[in-house]
Design an enzyme around this catalytic site. Structure first.
Site, PDB file in Angstrom:
ATOM      1  CE1 TYR A 195      -2.255   3.204   2.739  1.00 37.52           C
ATOM      2  CE2 TYR A 195      -3.584   2.566   0.692  1.00 37.52           C
ATOM      3  CZ  TYR A 195      -3.333   3.558   1.955  1.00 37.52           C
ATOM      4  OH  TYR A 195      -3.997   4.648   2.005  1.00 37.52           O
ATOM      5  CG  ASP A 238       5.949   3.879   0.200  1.00 37.79           C
ATOM      6  OD1 ASP A 238       4.783   3.610   0.152  1.00 37.79           O
ATOM      7  OD2 ASP A 238       6.473   4.392   1.502  1.00 37.79           O
ATOM      8  CE  LYS A 250       2.746   4.680   7.880  1.00 43.96           C
ATOM      9  NZ  LYS A 250       1.399   4.767   8.334  1.00 43.96           N
TER      10      LYS A 250
END
Ligand code: KE4
Length: 430
Positions: free
Chosen positions: A144, A239, A267
């Site tokens: 994702y 990613d 994050k």
């Protein structure tokens, strides 16, 4: 446990927010319960609006590497707000965090700050397409990369593995430019390059998958991927929104010794504030406006409060490199404890862990890709989740997410967690 106030809030929330939440996974749909509303958090703990306390293994889905409300970060944010919340102008803190990211992640010469992981990955593939003058990208089933249209694609039919939309609102035209490969299967990548010669701009991957549950790359997979991209003049995008600064000071690329052309971050980089970033080699990044012609912008990009939070977080991490040894010890203790419980009763459950990321899969298969992850029994996971929550252990409300350990988790927390795992598995399997 009493959750009256959470229930009342959820009733009200559903009237004004889609599904009562601002991000789908929080709605607890896949575990068949109403969500808990959290009032406050500190260290490894969270307290809900009814006063129930939880040991937290979500950590805001990754940012809370140092535990909630770390005093250095809170102080930095408080101090920064005294000077105003946003200027829409360049500010010193953006230079400081940019310099620090380039120091901590050697593959990044130049970095652009944005406001989320999704913005980072969307921008990175636009840049890759511009740099290579090619349209297609390869992503992996089960990985994702945020909710950008190009990523909401599921594996298409058969050998072509052309993407098809995985969400209404994503056009066939967009889907056509996303090809789907299988994680840990380098042959599936080679075939796509073979069948789409000179049209693939980039491969984007979670170097350690967290979004199908925690799945590690097999021994040579990332190296092989690097070589295949180089051979085909395509960019390799790591990613690292989830793995960046979590798996090592320099992220998964440091841990596995593989250098991507572009890296996306999020994050941890914001310390809990909305921050994302993408960066890489100077010759690529120089194409980004205003130094180049690839447009990307954002009103609150580089926001001084978010930068103060992120810079303080990264400065702490940069100074305390031993924290990764501590996280490894905590992770190993949890993994070993869970494996002991599983083996004592021969439960059909497998455990994957990389550093401070881990997942219990309710399958007896070794989980090394999306297919094996998908063999997990979701109903059993939901029952396990419910028992853990009622015992005061808050794990991700989905079989296909990674749990996160922070430096704030104590030996006592781990002991309490392992006892709860034993009770929960007993309840699930009887
Ligand atoms: P955001 O746009 O949510 O900041 O980042 C998107 C993203 C990009 N890349 C990776 C590897 C990610 O894990 C994410 C976001 N992760 C999910 C949880 N697995 C965020 C939680 C949520 O969607 O509420």
């Amino acid at each position: 446990m009493q959750t009256k106030k959470s229930q009342e809030l959820f009733q009200r929330a559903q009237k004004v927010l889609p599904g009562g939440v601002n991000s789908p996974v929080r709605a607890f749909k896949s575990v068949g319960r109403d969500p808990i509303f959290i009032q406050r958090a500190n260290g490894s703990k969270m307290w809900d609006v009814d006063g129930n306390m939880y040991i937290d293994y979500i950590g805001s889905w990754g940012p809370m590497l140092l535990g909630h409300a770390h005093p250095d970060v809170v102080d930095a944010v408080k101090q920064a707000t005294e000077g105003g919340l946003s200027f829409g102008t360049p500010s010193e803190m953006e230079v400081l965090i940019g310099e620090l990211i380039c120091e901590m992640v050697p593959s990044i010469d130049v970095v652009r700050m944005v406001n989320s992981g999704t913005e980072a990955t969307m921008s990175a593939i636009r840049l890759a397409r511009a740099y290579t003058n090619r349209d297609k990208i390869i992503k992996f089933e089960g990985c994702y990369h945020g909710h950008g249209d190009s990523f909401l694609i599921k594996a298409g039919s058969g050998a072509l593995t052309l993407g098809t939309p995985d969400s209404p609102g994503v056009t066939e035209g967009t889907a056509r430019d996303t090809l789907i490969a299988q994680f840990n299967n380098i042959q599936s990548v080679k075939e796509l390059f073979e069948n789409n010669k000179d049209t693939i701009a980039a491969v984007i991957i979670e170097p350690v998958a967290g979004n199908m549950g925690c799945v590690a790359p097999s021994d040579s997979f990332l190296d092989d991927l690097r070589n295949v991209c180089t051979k085909n003049n395509a960019l390799l995008i790591f990613d690292e929104v989830m793995t960046g600064f979590r798996l090592a000071r320099g992220g998964a690329q440091e841990l596995f010794g593989v250098t991507p052309d572009l890296t996306t971050l999020g994050k941890v980089i914001g310390g809990g504030m909305p921050v994302g970033a993408y960066g890489g080699r100077r010759e690529i990044m120089s194409m980004i406006s205003p130094s180049g012609s690839v447009y990307q912008a954002g009103t609150l990009s580089g926001n001084p409060i978010a930068m103060a939070s992120g810079y303080t977080m990264l400065t702490y991490i940069n100074k305390h490199n031993d924290l990764y040894d501590a996280l490894e010890k905590k992770g190993a203790a949890i993994e070993e404890g869970i494996r002991n419980v599983i083996s004592r009763k021969s439960y059909p459950v497998s455990v994957n862990r990389v550093g401070s990321m881990f997942t219990l899969f309710f399958t007896d298969k070794v989980v090394n890709d999306f297919e094996t992850a998908s063999s997990s029994d979701r109903d059993k996971f939901a029952a396990y989740f419910g028992s853990m929550l009622e015992q005061g252990i808050y794990i991700p409300p989905s079989q296909f997410e990674a749990a996160f350990i922070s430096t704030a988790h104590t030996d006592g927390d781990i002991e309490q967690t392992l006892s709860a795992v034993e009770v929960a598995l007993e309840k699930v399997f009887g």
